[in-house]
Design an enzyme around this catalytic site. Structure first.
Site, mmCIF file in Angstrom:
data_model
loop_
_atom_site.group_PDB
_atom_site.id
_atom_site.type_symbol
_atom_site.label_atom_id
_atom_site.label_comp_id
_atom_site.label_asym_id
_atom_site.label_seq_id
_atom_site.Cartn_x
_atom_site.Cartn_y
_atom_site.Cartn_z
ATOM 1 N N GLY A 1 35.028 49.555 34.951
ATOM 2 C CA GLY A 1 34.737 50.884 35.133
ATOM 3 C C GLY A 1 34.808 51.702 33.872
ATOM 4 O O GLY A 1 35.146 51.208 32.714
ATOM 5 N N GLN B 1 29.247 41.543 36.398
ATOM 6 C CA GLN B 1 28.950 41.596 37.715
ATOM 7 C C GLN B 1 27.462 41.968 38.074
ATOM 8 O O GLN B 1 26.869 42.390 37.252
ATOM 9 C CB GLN B 1 30.097 42.378 38.509
ATOM 10 C CG GLN B 1 29.843 44.085 38.110
ATOM 11 C CD GLN B 1 30.986 44.737 38.710
ATOM 12 O OE1 GLN B 1 31.834 45.060 37.922
ATOM 13 N NE2 GLN B 1 31.118 44.973 39.941
ATOM 14 N N HIS C 1 34.529 45.313 43.515
ATOM 15 C CA HIS C 1 35.064 44.260 42.703
ATOM 16 C C HIS C 1 35.040 42.855 43.695
ATOM 17 O O HIS C 1 35.156 41.722 43.186
ATOM 18 C CB HIS C 1 36.487 44.355 42.081
ATOM 19 C CG HIS C 1 37.292 45.142 43.109
ATOM 20 N ND1 HIS C 1 37.627 44.914 44.293
ATOM 21 C CD2 HIS C 1 37.940 46.043 42.573
ATOM 22 C CE1 HIS C 1 38.382 45.911 45.022
ATOM 23 N NE2 HIS C 1 38.562 46.565 43.953
ATOM 24 N N ILE D 1 42.061 46.264 35.022
ATOM 25 C CA ILE D 1 42.540 46.349 33.501
ATOM 26 C C ILE D 1 43.523 47.551 33.422
ATOM 27 O O ILE D 1 44.392 47.822 32.417
ATOM 28 C CB ILE D 1 41.461 46.230 32.656
ATOM 29 C CG1 ILE D 1 41.796 46.067 31.160
ATOM 30 C CG2 ILE D 1 40.618 47.614 32.765
ATOM 31 C CD1 ILE D 1 40.800 45.200 30.534
ATOM 32 N N LYS E 1 45.302 56.162 36.320
ATOM 33 C CA LYS E 1 43.708 56.685 36.861
ATOM 34 C C LYS E 1 43.529 58.026 36.502
ATOM 35 O O LYS E 1 42.184 58.439 36.470
ATOM 36 C CB LYS E 1 43.759 56.598 38.590
ATOM 37 C CG LYS E 1 44.073 55.412 39.302
ATOM 38 C CD LYS E 1 43.015 54.471 39.031
ATOM 39 C CE LYS E 1 43.178 52.937 39.724
ATOM 40 N NZ LYS E 1 42.414 52.001 39.342
#
Length: 503
Positions: free
Chosen positions: A111, A185, A218, A247, A391
């Site tokens: 992210g 990824q 994910h 994380i 966040k």
């Protein structure tokens, strides 16, 4: 008439199948054309991504209606979600080091910090005493390795957005006692919402194409970890389990009790997957929950819930727990399921609007959704302290404050706090970006006795401010409120205009 209606429904099904086939063929052609825009190593890497995307797209076209039938949902059996205290009551073995040497810590590091107004990977945002999320993670694992004389490696799952910047920063940890590995990824094409074809014109990430690609959630960890060959390498080194977490969840530290529980299970009953869940509060009503479905433990996300049942899903009394995304997973089981192509995860269709206004969808999966594919899966109801995600800047205020102390990379709530719940903090839009947030606090207020804080509008805080109980500060449009240095606000509502001028 019955024969006629059967005929017509059969005809309809055949027509739909034909349309699906046509769409899939068009998608395959477009993907081949995209592959032709590059050569060499990049083409080989992209080819793997394209193969993974084809499978996902095929499944997306097959999906008919919601993936769960509400009537079939059952509460998980009593023993399938264990209280953490019961696991911890077993104590720790003499050979903690043996357990730790079977573990790999994996952090989801795909992210960006854009939602908090930062450029680059979110893991590189400073959260406490100049330490970033990544610094704290490295400190935690290094502390374990030094304390128990072990070799727990750290693995970062990066995305194409974060890989380059993360790798540059990793050089600073060369002399730390932690081996750090990375893998990427996948990179999947965003799909035009109307035509259901890729919006990309080439594989390159420049110009218009920069927005044409995305990392597919994910849930992609299983395939990309396996494809990177790192999974095999770790198994060869005698590693048995990974502990996976976001994380930005500062509560997700290695828990020796959970690890011991995993490692000490008898072989025939080896638990291949543990999901840490915690009690829902009003703030967590959208979090995914565990259910029993067709005889298997399964993760139910809000996106899978039929509209008529969304309120029921959000009910704290019916669904009491939610998924923290702290997961403990068997490496051998991941390898087996990947090789058997048996990893089953629901597709999340995520609608987005690109900068130019074009509507696209991206197909994603969630790592926890694979729980139903593993044997003897278990939920453990952990204390709330293991779920401390950052966040927003409201979360950042909590972790930077005197509510927590920092020791070896771990944040622990201060014993001076009278009750274990964290205060509810809502900072307004003037605080959204980290840079702006930092300029509004001369120092982080004392919030040891705070229950609730709401701040809205142009507000600044002087040094050594103390907030207690419920504090609401609202500066009206065009007004400004400066909370003077040394102020103590307890159960106060401050509104209007308040400026303390220096003379």
């Amino acid at each position: 008439s019955l024969t006629l209606s059967l005929e017509s429904s059969r005809g309809m099904a055949q027509f739909q199948e034909m349309m699906r086939q046509q769409l899939e063929n068009s998608m395959h052609t477009e993907l081949e054309n995209l592959l032709d825009t590059t050569t060499g190593v990049e083409r080989e890497v992209s080819k793997k991504d394209v193969e993974g995307f084809k499978k996902l797209f095929h499944r997306f076209l097959q999906v008919k209606g919601p993936s769960v039938e509400w009537i079939k949902i059952q509460r998980p059996p009593e023993d399938s979600i264990q209280p953490y205290d019961k696991i911890a009551a077993r104590g720790l073995p003499d050979n903690v080091a043996d357990c730790l040497n079977k573990l790999v810590v994996v952090k989801l590091n795909g992210g960006l910090g854009t939602s908090m107004g930062c450029k680059g990977p979110k893991s590189l945002i400073s959260v406490r005493n100049e330490n970033t999320f990544l610094d704290l993670t490295v400190q935690q694992i290094e502390h374990l390795n030094k304390t128990y004389n072990t070799d727990v490696p750290l693995v970062l799952m990066n995305s194409f957005n974060t890989d380059e910047d993360t790798k540059k920063i990793l050089q600073k940890y060369t002399h730390h006692r932690v081996k750090i590995h990375t893998f990427n990824q996948s990179r999947y094409p965003r799909i035009n919402k109307d035509s259901l074809l890729p919006v990309a014109t080439s594989l390159h990430m420049t110009g218009q194409n920069a927005e044409a690609w995305y990392p597919p959630g994910h849930g992609d960890i299983y395939a990309s970890f396996y494809n990177s060959h790192l999974l095999d390498k770790l198994i060869e080194q005698g590693k048995e389990y990974i502990f996976v977490s976001n994380i930005d969840n500062l509560g997700a530290t290695v828990d020796l009790h959970i690890l011991h529980h995993l490692v000490s299970q008898p072989n025939g009953k080896r638990c291949e997957f543990i999901m840490e869940v915690t009690d829902k509060t009003r703030a967590d009503v959208k979090g995914g929950t565990l259910i029993q479905y067709e005889g298997k433990l399964r993760l139910l996300e809000i996106a899978q819930v039929p509209k008529a049942h969304v309120d029921e899903f959000k009910s704290v009394s019916k669904f009491k727990i939610f998924n923290t995304n702290n997961l403990w997973i068997s490496l051998a089981a991941i390898k087996r399921l990947q090789e058997q192509n048996a990893m089953d995860m629901e597709i999340i269709v995520n609608p987005k609007t690109l900068d130019g206004g074009q509507n696209v969808i991206q197909l994603e999966t969630a790592v926890g959704a694979a729980i139903k594919s593993f044997d003897n899966a278990l939920g453990i109801n952990v204390p709330r302290s293991r779920f401390l995600p950052v966040k927003t800047t409201s979360d950042l205020l909590l972790v930077m404050s005197n509510l927590y102390s920092l020791d070896a990379g771990c944040l622990t709530m201060s014993p001076k706090r009278e009750f274990p719940t964290t205060p509810h903090v809502k900072l307004g839009s003037s605080f959204t970006k980290v840079q702006e947030y930092l300029t509004r606090f001369e120092s982080i207020p004392d919030i040891l006795e705070l229950d609730h804080l709401t701040v809205s509008g142009d507000v600044t805080f002087g040094k050594n401010v103390s907030l207690k109980g419920t504090v609401i500060i609202i500066a009206n449009h065009g007004d400004r409120i400066d909370i003077p240095a040394g102020s103590m606000l307890e159960n106060k509502i401050v509104s209007g205009n308040l400026r303390i001028l220096d003379h």
